[in-house]
Design a protein around this motif. Sequence first.
Motif, PDB file in Angstrom:
ATOM      1  N   PRO A  39       0.827  -1.204   0.000  1.00 32.29           N
ATOM      2  CA  PRO A  39       0.000   0.000   0.000  1.00 32.29           C
ATOM      3  C   PRO A  39       0.865   1.261   0.000  1.00 32.29           C
ATOM      4  O   PRO A  39       1.902   1.297   0.652  1.00 32.29           O
TER       5      PRO A  39
ATOM      6  N   THR B 213       1.865   1.232   4.925  1.00 34.56           N
ATOM      7  CA  THR B 213       2.787   1.807   3.940  1.00 34.56           C
ATOM      8  C   THR B 213       4.217   1.324   4.107  1.00 34.56           C
ATOM      9  O   THR B 213       5.014   1.423   3.178  1.00 34.56           O
TER      10      THR B 213
ATOM     11  N   THR C 207      -9.673  -3.724   2.225  1.00 38.40           N
ATOM     12  CA  THR C 207      -9.231  -2.401   2.667  1.00 38.40           C
ATOM     13  C   THR C 207      -9.715  -2.163   4.101  1.00 38.40           C
ATOM     14  O   THR C 207     -10.876  -2.422   4.432  1.00 38.40           O
TER      15      THR C 207
ATOM     16  N   THR D 213      -7.510   4.003   0.357  1.00 37.61           N
ATOM     17  CA  THR D 213      -6.372   3.093   0.300  1.00 37.61           C
ATOM     18  C   THR D 213      -5.903   2.985  -1.146  1.00 37.61           C
ATOM     19  O   THR D 213      -6.705   2.784  -2.055  1.00 37.61           O
TER      20      THR D 213
ATOM     21  N   TYR E 283      -3.228   0.780  -3.439  1.00 35.92           N
ATOM     22  CA  TYR E 283      -2.499  -0.487  -3.387  1.00 35.92           C
ATOM     23  C   TYR E 283      -1.695  -0.640  -4.673  1.00 35.92           C
ATOM     24  O   TYR E 283      -2.239  -0.493  -5.768  1.00 35.92           O
TER      25      TYR E 283
END
Length: 172
Positions: free
Chosen positions: A70, A98, A114, A119, A121
């Motif tokens: 992500p 992250t 999610t 979000t 990805y």
Amino acid sequence: MKVEQTTIPGVLRIGLEVKPNDDGWFKENFHREKLAALGMDVVQHNVAYFAEAGIVRGIHAEPWDKYLSPSSGRVFAAIVDLRDNATFGQVETFELGTSDALFVPRDVGNSFCTLTPHTTYNFLVNEHWSPERVAVDLFDPELAIEWPIQELSYTERDATNPSLEQLRRQRA
């Protein structure tokens, strides 16, 4: 890059260094030589954005390796070994933010949910996209995946994926 083996052979959990700065943060998400050392030659980078929490996709196993991370938000990833081997049907779950990435080898099922709105990805793959894939039911009781959100949004295509037992019979 900190690489850890998981219980599914070939699936790697990767810790990425996220460096805070005055404007937010910076991370090196892709480094060709580092990924090549893992056996991955990236040919395509896909980005998917999800506005809401509770969006689930998968379980899909494609004929290419995947590097997933992500760039905003958080996801719950459920990985299922769909290769014809001793760990067929084995599930391992991860929460990814992250600073996390997963390396998922070809023919291993990938799914995610999610956990936060907004979000984004990233999917890096070592083969160009094709429609070829193996898919399994997100809610198969044999897999017993405990999705972290009650109300999930998923595609009609994913709702009709076969069970693990149906996949076993198809391969027999």
